[in-house]
Design an enzyme around this catalytic site. Structure first.
Site, PDB file in Angstrom:
ATOM      1  N   CYS A 150       0.812  -1.221   0.000  1.00 30.03           N
ATOM      2  CA  CYS A 150       0.000   0.000   0.000  1.00 30.03           C
ATOM      3  C   CYS A 150       0.848   1.277   0.000  1.00 30.03           C
ATOM      4  O   CYS A 150       0.430   2.298  -0.565  1.00 30.03           O
ATOM      5  CB  CYS A 150      -0.948   0.004   1.194  1.00 30.03           C
ATOM      6  SG  CYS A 150      -0.157  -0.309   2.792  1.00 30.03           S
ATOM      7  N   HIS A 242      -2.419   6.946   3.325  1.00 31.57           N
ATOM      8  CA  HIS A 242      -0.977   7.070   3.534  1.00 31.57           C
ATOM      9  C   HIS A 242      -0.475   8.344   2.851  1.00 31.57           C
ATOM     10  O   HIS A 242      -0.659   8.526   1.636  1.00 31.57           O
ATOM     11  CB  HIS A 242      -0.240   5.874   2.931  1.00 31.57           C
ATOM     12  CG  HIS A 242      -0.437   4.585   3.677  1.00 31.57           C
ATOM     13  ND1 HIS A 242      -1.099   4.501   4.876  1.00 31.57           N
ATOM     14  CD2 HIS A 242      -0.027   3.312   3.376  1.00 31.57           C
ATOM     15  CE1 HIS A 242      -1.105   3.237   5.284  1.00 31.57           C
ATOM     16  NE2 HIS A 242      -0.455   2.502   4.391  1.00 31.57           N
TER      17      HIS A 242
END
Length: 344
Positions: A150, A242
């Site tokens: 990710c 993120h």
């Protein structure tokens, strides 16, 4: 066209995202869900302990959870999506491929195998050519395709856009949301009023996976990109999304305006779940922010901002929703790519 799919590891955090994203999908129909033996035989509603921010789809809620085993799956599945723990995936996914299944997997096992496509459709769809090599070398009729970590998937599309200026050296510091560790991965006592300056294995994944994604496949053989990548990965108390600070040293000397144009000019993938524009660039230096920008493009678009020229290149920030674009959504996109390529 209707494609019958199975979800492996369907009850976990990423598995639940798969269910959410595949509900009312134009091509994929969920025909089976699997989990660990302790959940097998239960309804998905009871086994999953649903925690996603939309209601559980009623037709999936009443499905009976199966064991993650080739013998427990229906024979007429066209594609499997996997969010298995990597230790389980390393054992089960090859068995499924030997049984003839095509697997689009979010699990980290075999991402760096030379004959396994590690794919982002907007970056390296041509790497699907490795499937022919994989089938020849492993002697199976199925196929295994991976999406990256990710944190890697947040940064790498931006690097692909900048590769036209010559990537020399990349330094990245991540600020990663707690959902990346799974529902029980980080306790509240660890993360509230705190930052964790280490995420086990994450830095090595970013450094290796990005070079594979940016590399070339010629005559069925993979060569890695020669860019140097150094990562520092940190867990912060945001729920999803993120955020990454990237320092890119380039062979050429583009202006911030040229970099802005290159980032927003990355080619889109003509796939049902792909955003019309892969990367959005903010002029506002205070953006992107996880809470404000993680759901751009239904969680599939990458955001960038803070573009600044430095003596060595360009500094910028990038952001993506880690369990949508960075996990389940990435596997769904790869599944759509497999359909487009005629492999499914």
């Amino acid at each position: 066209m209707s494609v019958r799919v199975g979800l492996l590891g369907a009850t976990g955090a990423v598995g639940q995202r798969f269910v959410q994203l595949l509900d009312d999908h134009p091509t994929f129909d969920i025909a089976a869900v699997t989990a660990s033996p302790r959940s097998a035989g239960e309804s998905y509603r009871d086994a999953a302990k649903w925690r996603v921010d939309t209601p559980i789809p009623e037709d999936i809620a009443e499905m009976t959870v199966r064991e993650t085993d080739p013998d427990a799956l229906p024979d007429d599945l066209d594609l499997l999506f996997s969010s298995l723990p990597s230790t389980v995936g390393a054992e089960i996914e090859p068995e499924l491929c030997r049984a003839g299944y095509v697997v689009s997997s979010n699990s980290s096992n075999e991402r760096m195998a030379e004959d396994v496509p590690l794919t982002i459709p907007e970056v390296n769809p041509d790497h699907l050519a490795l499937i022919e090599t994989q089938r020849e070398e492993r002697g199976w009729d199925g196929a295994l395709v991976k999406n990256p970590n990710c944190s890697t998937i947040t940064m790498t599309p931006t690097l692909a856009a900048l590769d036209q200026f010559g990537l020399s050296r990349i330094h990245v510091a991540t600020l990663q949301a707690v959902s990346g560790a799974g529902y029980s991965g980080v306790t509240s006592m660890e993360i509230i009023d705190n930052v964790l300056p280490h995420i086990g294995g994450e830095e090595a994944k970013m450094e290796a996976e990005s070079r594979k994604l940016l590399g070339d496949v010629t005559d069925g053989e993979l060569s890695l990109h020669d860019v140097d990548v150094a990562a520092s990965c940190n867990r912060v108390p945001s729920l999803d999304g993120h955020l990454e600070n990237v320092f890119a040293e380039l062979e050429e000397d583009p202006s911030a305006a040229e970099v802005h144009e290159a980032l927003e000019g990355l080619d889109a993938a003509d796939l049902p779940s792909a955003p019309e524009q892969p990367i959005h660039v903010f002029d506002d230096p205070e953006r992107p922010q996880p809470r404000l920008d993680r759901m751009r493009g239904k969680g599939m678009q990458i955001s960038a901002g803070g573009l600044r020229e430095t003596p060595d290149g360009i500094q910028y920030n990038c952001l993506a929703h880690n369990t949508i674009r960075g996990a389940a959504g990435a596997s769904v996109l790869n599944g759509e790519l497999l359909v487009e390529a005629g492999i499914v």
